[in-house]
Design a protein around this motif. Structure first.
Motif, PDB file in Angstrom:
ATOM      1  N   MET A 182     -21.622  47.050 -31.814  1.00  0.00           N
ATOM      2  CA  MET A 182     -21.251  45.786 -31.215  1.00  0.00           C
ATOM      3  C   MET A 182     -21.178  44.727 -32.303  1.00  0.00           C
ATOM      4  N   LYS A 183     -20.273  43.796 -32.102  1.00  0.00           N
ATOM      5  CA  LYS A 183     -20.106  42.692 -33.039  1.00  0.00           C
ATOM      6  C   LYS A 183     -20.267  41.367 -32.313  1.00  0.00           C
ATOM      7  N   GLU A 184     -20.826  40.404 -33.026  1.00  0.00           N
ATOM      8  CA  GLU A 184     -20.994  39.066 -32.472  1.00  0.00           C
ATOM      9  C   GLU A 184     -19.644  38.367 -32.414  1.00  0.00           C
ATOM     10  N   LEU A 185     -19.382  37.754 -31.283  1.00  0.00           N
ATOM     11  CA  LEU A 185     -18.126  37.060 -31.081  1.00  0.00           C
ATOM     12  C   LEU A 185     -18.333  35.548 -31.071  1.00  0.00           C
ATOM     13  N   VAL A 186     -19.350  35.093 -30.350  1.00  0.00           N
ATOM     14  CA  VAL A 186     -19.630  33.663 -30.218  1.00  0.00           C
ATOM     15  C   VAL A 186     -21.135  33.458 -30.249  1.00  0.00           C
ATOM     16  N   ARG A 187     -21.551  32.359 -30.890  1.00  0.00           N
ATOM     17  CA  ARG A 187     -22.951  31.930 -30.875  1.00  0.00           C
ATOM     18  C   ARG A 187     -22.953  30.443 -30.559  1.00  0.00           C
ATOM     19  N   THR A 188     -23.576  30.054 -29.440  1.00  0.00           N
ATOM     20  CA  THR A 188     -23.553  28.654 -29.024  1.00  0.00           C
ATOM     21  C   THR A 188     -24.724  28.308 -28.116  1.00  0.00           C
ATOM     22  N   ASN A 189     -25.038  27.038 -28.079  1.00  0.00           N
ATOM     23  CA  ASN A 189     -26.055  26.514 -27.158  1.00  0.00           C
ATOM     24  C   ASN A 189     -25.413  26.033 -25.859  1.00  0.00           C
ATOM     25  N   ASP A 190     -24.105  25.945 -25.832  1.00  0.00           N
ATOM     26  CA  ASP A 190     -23.375  25.384 -24.693  1.00  0.00           C
ATOM     27  C   ASP A 190     -23.114  26.453 -23.634  1.00  0.00           C
ATOM     28  N   PRO A 191     -23.764  26.331 -22.470  1.00  0.00           N
ATOM     29  CA  PRO A 191     -23.576  27.351 -21.423  1.00  0.00           C
ATOM     30  C   PRO A 191     -22.158  27.377 -20.867  1.00  0.00           C
ATOM     31  N   THR A 192     -21.422  26.261 -20.962  1.00  0.00           N
ATOM     32  CA  THR A 192     -20.049  26.258 -20.457  1.00  0.00           C
ATOM     33  C   THR A 192     -19.130  27.084 -21.357  1.00  0.00           C
ATOM     34  N   VAL A 193     -19.384  27.086 -22.651  1.00  0.00           N
ATOM     35  CA  VAL A 193     -18.596  27.902 -23.579  1.00  0.00           C
ATOM     36  C   VAL A 193     -18.837  29.378 -23.299  1.00  0.00           C
ATOM     37  N   ILE A 194     -20.098  29.735 -23.083  1.00  0.00           N
ATOM     38  CA  ILE A 194     -20.435  31.127 -22.773  1.00  0.00           C
ATOM     39  C   ILE A 194     -19.730  31.574 -21.489  1.00  0.00           C
ATOM     40  N   ILE A 215      -9.077  41.600 -30.895  1.00  0.00           N
ATOM     41  CA  ILE A 215      -8.311  41.016 -29.789  1.00  0.00           C
ATOM     42  C   ILE A 215      -9.130  39.955 -29.057  1.00  0.00           C
ATOM     43  N   ALA A 216     -10.435  40.171 -28.923  1.00  0.00           N
ATOM     44  CA  ALA A 216     -11.297  39.184 -28.265  1.00  0.00           C
ATOM     45  C   ALA A 216     -11.336  37.890 -29.072  1.00  0.00           C
ATOM     46  N   SER A 217     -11.413  38.010 -30.385  1.00  0.00           N
ATOM     47  CA  SER A 217     -11.403  36.821 -31.250  1.00  0.00           C
ATOM     48  C   SER A 217     -10.101  36.050 -31.092  1.00  0.00           C
ATOM     49  N   ALA A 218      -8.994  36.769 -31.021  1.00  0.00           N
ATOM     50  CA  ALA A 218      -7.690  36.129 -30.853  1.00  0.00           C
ATOM     51  C   ALA A 218      -7.594  35.405 -29.509  1.00  0.00           C
ATOM     52  N   ILE A 219      -8.090  36.018 -28.459  1.00  0.00           N
ATOM     53  CA  ILE A 219      -8.063  35.401 -27.131  1.00  0.00           C
ATOM     54  C   ILE A 219      -8.862  34.110 -27.138  1.00  0.00           C
ATOM     55  N   LEU A 220     -10.061  34.143 -27.704  1.00  0.00           N
ATOM     56  CA  LEU A 220     -10.889  32.935 -27.731  1.00  0.00           C
ATOM     57  C   LEU A 220     -10.283  31.863 -28.621  1.00  0.00           C
ATOM     58  N   ARG A 221      -9.763  32.253 -29.764  1.00  0.00           N
ATOM     59  CA  ARG A 221      -9.137  31.292 -30.688  1.00  0.00           C
ATOM     60  C   ARG A 221      -7.942  30.609 -30.007  1.00  0.00           C
ATOM     61  N   ASP A 222      -7.145  31.388 -29.265  1.00  0.00           N
ATOM     62  CA  ASP A 222      -5.994  30.817 -28.550  1.00  0.00           C
ATOM     63  C   ASP A 222      -6.413  29.838 -27.468  1.00  0.00           C
ATOM     64  N   ASN A 223      -7.646  29.940 -27.024  1.00  0.00           N
ATOM     65  CA  ASN A 223      -8.164  29.050 -25.975  1.00  0.00           C
ATOM     66  C   ASN A 223      -9.132  27.998 -26.519  1.00  0.00           C
ATOM     67  N   GLY A 224      -9.141  27.828 -27.824  1.00  0.00           N
ATOM     68  CA  GLY A 224      -9.917  26.754 -28.445  1.00  0.00           C
ATOM     69  C   GLY A 224     -11.385  27.015 -28.621  1.00  0.00           C
ATOM     70  N   ILE A 225     -11.793  28.277 -28.603  1.00  0.00           N
ATOM     71  CA  ILE A 225     -13.203  28.620 -28.804  1.00  0.00           C
ATOM     72  C   ILE A 225     -13.338  29.300 -30.149  1.00  0.00           C
ATOM     73  N   GLY A 226     -14.134  28.699 -31.035  1.00  0.00           N
ATOM     74  CA  GLY A 226     -14.329  29.257 -32.369  1.00  0.00           C
ATOM     75  C   GLY A 226     -15.438  30.284 -32.404  1.00  0.00           C
ATOM     76  N   PRO A 227     -15.710  30.848 -33.570  1.00  0.00           N
ATOM     77  CA  PRO A 227     -16.702  31.913 -33.688  1.00  0.00           C
ATOM     78  C   PRO A 227     -18.147  31.462 -33.426  1.00  0.00           C
ATOM     79  N   HIS A 228     -18.398  30.178 -33.536  1.00  0.00           N
ATOM     80  CA  HIS A 228     -19.758  29.694 -33.282  1.00  0.00           C
ATOM     81  C   HIS A 228     -19.751  28.517 -32.320  1.00  0.00           C
ATOM     82  N   GLY A 229     -19.010  28.681 -31.225  1.00  0.00           N
ATOM     83  CA  GLY A 229     -18.998  27.698 -30.152  1.00  0.00           C
ATOM     84  C   GLY A 229     -18.190  26.502 -30.499  1.00  0.00           C
TER      85      GLY A 229
END
Length: 71
Positions: free
Chosen positions: A1-13, A57-71
């Motif tokens: 498994m690889k880390e995709l996002v790390r954040t304190n913001d529950p809405t981002v998760i 592909i997951a990174s690309a989906i999040l990047r296209d929706n304005g979510i970076g690798p660390h929230g």
């Protein structure tokens, strides 16, 4: 498994999880129960993990929706 996002913001998760599950990408949330140790103040970040083969592909989906690798 690889880390995709790390954040304190529950809405981002929640948003990231919804986006990925809509694309049939399995997501695993780590550090969910860490609030017990920190007193529920939201200090420690949560992490979203995906399978190695889904990371690109997951990174690309999040990047296209304005979510970076660390929230």
């Amino acid at each position: 498994m690889k880390e995709l996002v790390r954040t304190n913001d529950p809405t981002v998760i929640a948003f990231a999880t919804a986006l990925l599950e809509a694309e049939d990408i399995a997501v695993f949330e780590l550090d969910v129960h860490m609030s017990i140790l920190e007193g529920s103040i939201g200090l420690l970040p949560k992490r979203l993990m995906v399978r190695d083969q889904d990371h690109f592909i997951a990174s690309a989906i999040l990047r296209d929706n304005g979510i970076g690798p660390h929230g």
